[in-house]
Design a protein around this motif. Structure first.
Motif, PDB file in Angstrom:
ATOM      1  N   GLN A  22       0.916  -1.229   0.025  1.00 46.18           N
ATOM      2  CA  GLN A  22       0.224  -0.071   0.024  1.00 46.18           C
ATOM      3  C   GLN A  22       0.732   1.354  -0.069  1.00 46.18           C
ATOM      4  O   GLN A  22       0.356   2.453  -0.096  1.00 46.18           O
ATOM      5  CB  GLN A  22      -0.864   0.180   1.318  1.00 46.18           C
ATOM      6  CG  GLN A  22      -1.769  -1.229   1.443  1.00 46.18           C
ATOM      7  CD  GLN A  22      -2.500  -1.520   0.103  1.00 46.18           C
ATOM      8  OE1 GLN A  22      -3.033  -0.505  -0.761  1.00 46.18           O
ATOM      9  NE2 GLN A  22      -2.680  -2.714  -0.296  1.00 46.18           N
ATOM     10  N   LEU A  23       2.085   1.014   0.069  1.00 48.86           N
ATOM     11  CA  LEU A  23       3.003   2.147   0.012  1.00 48.86           C
ATOM     12  C   LEU A  23       3.339   2.304  -1.324  1.00 48.86           C
ATOM     13  O   LEU A  23       4.242   2.157  -2.233  1.00 48.86           O
ATOM     14  CB  LEU A  23       4.335   2.133   0.747  1.00 48.86           C
ATOM     15  CG  LEU A  23       4.192   2.119   2.325  1.00 48.86           C
ATOM     16  CD1 LEU A  23       5.493   1.798   3.073  1.00 48.86           C
ATOM     17  CD2 LEU A  23       3.373   3.540   2.682  1.00 48.86           C
ATOM     18  N   THR A  24       2.380   3.335  -2.326  1.00 55.25           N
ATOM     19  CA  THR A  24       2.676   3.082  -3.664  1.00 55.25           C
ATOM     20  C   THR A  24       3.038   4.436  -4.251  1.00 55.25           C
ATOM     21  O   THR A  24       3.076   4.882  -5.429  1.00 55.25           O
ATOM     22  CB  THR A  24       1.242   3.181  -4.150  1.00 55.25           C
ATOM     23  OG1 THR A  24       0.476   4.001  -3.536  1.00 55.25           O
ATOM     24  CG2 THR A  24       0.578   1.520  -3.981  1.00 55.25           C
ATOM     25  N   ALA A  25       3.547   5.384  -3.384  1.00 56.02           N
ATOM     26  CA  ALA A  25       4.032   6.857  -3.993  1.00 56.02           C
ATOM     27  C   ALA A  25       5.192   6.559  -4.685  1.00 56.02           C
ATOM     28  O   ALA A  25       5.056   7.376  -6.024  1.00 56.02           O
ATOM     29  CB  ALA A  25       4.517   7.571  -2.592  1.00 56.02           C
ATOM     30  N   SER A 152      -4.864  12.133   4.566  1.00 54.24           N
ATOM     31  CA  SER A 152      -4.304  10.664   5.316  1.00 54.24           C
ATOM     32  C   SER A 152      -4.988   9.612   4.433  1.00 54.24           C
ATOM     33  O   SER A 152      -6.472   9.303   4.671  1.00 54.24           O
ATOM     34  CB  SER A 152      -5.030  10.888   6.877  1.00 54.24           C
ATOM     35  OG  SER A 152      -4.732   9.333   7.289  1.00 54.24           O
ATOM     36  N   PRO A 153      -4.509   8.986   3.572  1.00 57.59           N
ATOM     37  CA  PRO A 153      -5.106   8.157   2.549  1.00 57.59           C
ATOM     38  C   PRO A 153      -5.576   6.767   3.273  1.00 57.59           C
ATOM     39  O   PRO A 153      -4.877   6.264   4.028  1.00 57.59           O
ATOM     40  CB  PRO A 153      -4.164   7.878   1.307  1.00 57.59           C
ATOM     41  CG  PRO A 153      -3.244   9.227   1.373  1.00 57.59           C
ATOM     42  CD  PRO A 153      -3.104   9.252   3.065  1.00 57.59           C
ATOM     43  N   ALA A 154      -6.625   6.199   2.698  1.00 55.42           N
ATOM     44  CA  ALA A 154      -7.130   4.880   3.332  1.00 55.42           C
ATOM     45  C   ALA A 154      -6.237   3.556   2.861  1.00 55.42           C
ATOM     46  O   ALA A 154      -6.150   2.717   3.534  1.00 55.42           O
ATOM     47  CB  ALA A 154      -8.441   4.469   3.005  1.00 55.42           C
ATOM     48  N   GLY A 156      -3.412   2.134  -0.816  1.00 52.79           N
ATOM     49  CA  GLY A 156      -2.410   2.460  -1.676  1.00 52.79           C
ATOM     50  C   GLY A 156      -3.103   3.220  -2.912  1.00 52.79           C
ATOM     51  O   GLY A 156      -2.343   3.657  -3.593  1.00 52.79           O
ATOM     52  N   VAL A 157      -4.220   2.504  -3.180  1.00 49.11           N
ATOM     53  CA  VAL A 157      -5.006   3.134  -4.457  1.00 49.11           C
ATOM     54  C   VAL A 157      -5.325   4.734  -3.957  1.00 49.11           C
ATOM     55  O   VAL A 157      -4.984   5.434  -5.076  1.00 49.11           O
ATOM     56  CB  VAL A 157      -6.234   2.401  -4.607  1.00 49.11           C
ATOM     57  CG1 VAL A 157      -7.147   3.092  -5.619  1.00 49.11           C
ATOM     58  CG2 VAL A 157      -6.007   0.978  -5.032  1.00 49.11           C
ATOM     59  N   ALA A 158      -5.782   4.868  -2.908  1.00 48.86           N
ATOM     60  CA  ALA A 158      -6.227   6.415  -2.689  1.00 48.86           C
ATOM     61  C   ALA A 158      -4.630   7.180  -2.669  1.00 48.86           C
ATOM     62  O   ALA A 158      -4.694   8.218  -3.375  1.00 48.86           O
ATOM     63  CB  ALA A 158      -6.716   6.227  -1.332  1.00 48.86           C
ATOM     64  N   LEU A 159      -3.806   6.656  -2.068  1.00 50.17           N
ATOM     65  CA  LEU A 159      -2.271   7.445  -2.003  1.00 50.17           C
ATOM     66  C   LEU A 159      -1.955   7.490  -3.302  1.00 50.17           C
ATOM     67  O   LEU A 159      -1.448   8.815  -3.960  1.00 50.17           O
ATOM     68  CB  LEU A 159      -1.370   6.747  -1.231  1.00 50.17           C
ATOM     69  CG  LEU A 159       0.236   7.061  -1.578  1.00 50.17           C
ATOM     70  CD1 LEU A 159       0.153   8.547  -0.628  1.00 50.17           C
ATOM     71  CD2 LEU A 159       1.085   6.190  -0.754  1.00 50.17           C
ATOM     72  N   SER A 160      -1.899   6.734  -4.289  1.00 47.40           N
ATOM     73  CA  SER A 160      -1.505   6.859  -5.758  1.00 47.40           C
ATOM     74  C   SER A 160      -2.190   7.831  -6.304  1.00 47.40           C
ATOM     75  O   SER A 160      -1.792   8.632  -7.141  1.00 47.40           O
ATOM     76  CB  SER A 160      -1.587   5.568  -6.460  1.00 47.40           C
ATOM     77  OG  SER A 160      -1.353   5.586  -7.950  1.00 47.40           O
ATOM     78  N   VAL A 186      -8.669  -0.632   0.751  1.00 46.94           N
ATOM     79  CA  VAL A 186     -10.213  -0.235   0.852  1.00 46.94           C
ATOM     80  C   VAL A 186     -10.868  -0.368  -0.458  1.00 46.94           C
ATOM     81  O   VAL A 186     -11.934  -0.767  -0.693  1.00 46.94           O
ATOM     82  CB  VAL A 186     -10.510   1.061   1.600  1.00 46.94           C
ATOM     83  CG1 VAL A 186     -11.909   1.552   1.467  1.00 46.94           C
ATOM     84  CG2 VAL A 186      -9.865   0.766   3.162  1.00 46.94           C
ATOM     85  N   TYR A 187      -9.869   0.236  -1.448  1.00 49.02           N
ATOM     86  CA  TYR A 187     -10.407   0.521  -2.895  1.00 49.02           C
ATOM     87  C   TYR A 187      -9.708  -0.204  -3.780  1.00 49.02           C
ATOM     88  O   TYR A 187      -8.567  -0.567  -3.411  1.00 49.02           O
ATOM     89  CB  TYR A 187     -10.029   2.016  -3.171  1.00 49.02           C
ATOM     90  CG  TYR A 187     -10.649   3.199  -2.392  1.00 49.02           C
ATOM     91  CD1 TYR A 187     -11.789   3.616  -2.867  1.00 49.02           C
ATOM     92  CD2 TYR A 187      -9.885   3.617  -1.362  1.00 49.02           C
ATOM     93  CE1 TYR A 187     -12.393   4.487  -1.910  1.00 49.02           C
ATOM     94  CE2 TYR A 187     -10.496   4.571  -0.553  1.00 49.02           C
ATOM     95  CZ  TYR A 187     -11.769   5.115  -0.834  1.00 49.02           C
ATOM     96  OH  TYR A 187     -12.425   5.882  -0.046  1.00 49.02           O
ATOM     97  N   GLU A 188     -10.526  -0.713  -4.781  1.00 51.32           N
ATOM     98  CA  GLU A 188     -10.108  -1.745  -5.721  1.00 51.32           C
ATOM     99  C   GLU A 188      -9.702  -0.750  -6.975  1.00 51.32           C
ATOM    100  O   GLU A 188     -10.417  -0.083  -7.597  1.00 51.32           O
ATOM    101  CB  GLU A 188     -11.155  -2.701  -6.252  1.00 51.32           C
ATOM    102  CG  GLU A 188     -10.814  -3.842  -7.377  1.00 51.32           C
ATOM    103  CD  GLU A 188     -11.887  -4.838  -7.956  1.00 51.32           C
ATOM    104  OE1 GLU A 188     -11.808  -5.308  -8.931  1.00 51.32           O
ATOM    105  OE2 GLU A 188     -12.803  -4.677  -7.301  1.00 51.32           O
TER     106      GLU A 188
END
Length: 329
Positions: A22-25, A152-154, A156-160, A186-188
């Protein structure tokens, strides 16, 4: 939903290094790097745990390691931003949003520069390393800085998605607050569909008796709590308030009017965090409802493995559900 977020093995360093999905940055910046030569990245000996190295290995000439000099790193990022670059700075949140706060305020926020700060392993994710490695104050610190956007993203998808938005269209400094990257999503991911936009909350579940407003990893735990509450006849709305500043006030006011009760949940001190931000919206609007903040009640966390600590502080799904039931009476 699975129960991997708080599984004990995800806190065993050598068992979990490959689990930080989930660390997608870093991978997002690597994908954008060719089209956006203004992107540069900076770390302080933690490029692999933060996964910023995903960008560094693709663009080594645009990646800078500052060693254990986080404050210098932030100030250098401000200098690069002043030349038109978009620096992404990442290290543990305790060393960024807390330790380097003065440099963020003076060098980044005050001149309103396009620096993106990514504090990872926030909250009590580094539980057994002690209070020096916890970050339960970083929301309140950064949201008090003029010009600063706080996210504060939920997952990796949200962060990306929001990292990409920050490169392409968003102006001004941003503090991203993320966990260890080993949590349940949380997100697909959907091709050509953006599910998370800076400043716009997501209603993930509708409900009529209670609204839980959460951020970060507590979004998924709040969904679990809502499922348990539904089984007990309590219709629960869940809002992912990923952008804490500027806040989606419409989502907050609609929740107050339509459900009459709001519980905020955050892996942060309740003083000055997400709950305080929501309370400010409610008080200034004149819209009243039953209200409670849940998180750390102005205290430092005990020292221990986080999968025990989340249960102790009722920040897992079961604990949130029990807090909600007591709150509703």
């Amino acid at each position: 939903m699975s129960t991997t977020t708080f599984h004990k093995d995800t806190w065993e360093l050598y068992k979990s290094l490959e689990m930080s999905k989930q660390l997608t940055a870093g991978e997002t910046l690597a994908r954008l790097g060719n089209d956006h030569p203004e992107i540069v990245a900076m770390s302080s000996d933690l490029s692999k745990p933060t996964r910023l190295w995903d960008f560094g290995k693709e663009f080594p000439d645009r990646f800078f390691n500052f060693g254990l000099a986080e404050k210098n790193m932030v100030t250098a990022a401000a200098g690069l931003a002043s030349t038109g670059k978009i620096p992404f700075v990442s290290t543990y949140a305790s060393f960024l949003g807390v330790l380097a706060a003065e440099n963020i305020r003076t060098a980044v926020a005050y001149p309103n520069l396009n620096v993106r700060l990514i504090g990872t392993h926030t909250g009590i994710a580094m539980g057994f390393y002690g209070s020096s490695h916890h970050a339960t104050e970083d929301i309140s610190i950064t949201r008090a800085m003029a010009n600063m956007t706080v996210i504060s993203p939920a997952d990796g998808v949200a962060l990306s998605e929001m990292v990409e938005e920050s490169v392409k269209t968003y102006e001004g400094p941003i503090y991203f607050r993320v966990s260890r990257g080993r949590e349940e999503p949380v997100y697909e991911r959907k091709e050509n569909v953006v599910q998370n936009k800076i400043g716009k909350a997501n209603v993930l579940k509708q409900g009529t008796d209670l609204t839980i407003i959460a951020c970060g990893i507590e979004v998924n735990e709040s969904l679990k709590a809502a499922q348990q509450l539904e089984e007990q006849g309590i219709s629960t709305r869940v809002i992912d308030m990923h952008t804490i500043k500027p806040m989606d006030t419409e989502a907050v006011l609609n929740a107050a009017k339509e459900t009459g009760a709001i519980l905020t949940v955050e892996e942060h001190n309740v003083q000055g965090g997400l709950g305080s931000a929501v309370a400010e919206v409610l008080m200034e609007s004149g819209v009243s409802c039953k209200f409670k903040r849940h998180g750390f009640y102005d205290e430092y966390s005990l020292i221990g493995k986080p999968y025990y600590l989340y249960q102790h502080y009722k920040l897992d799904g079961k604990g949130i559900a029990s807090v909600a039931k007591e709150f509703l009476g």
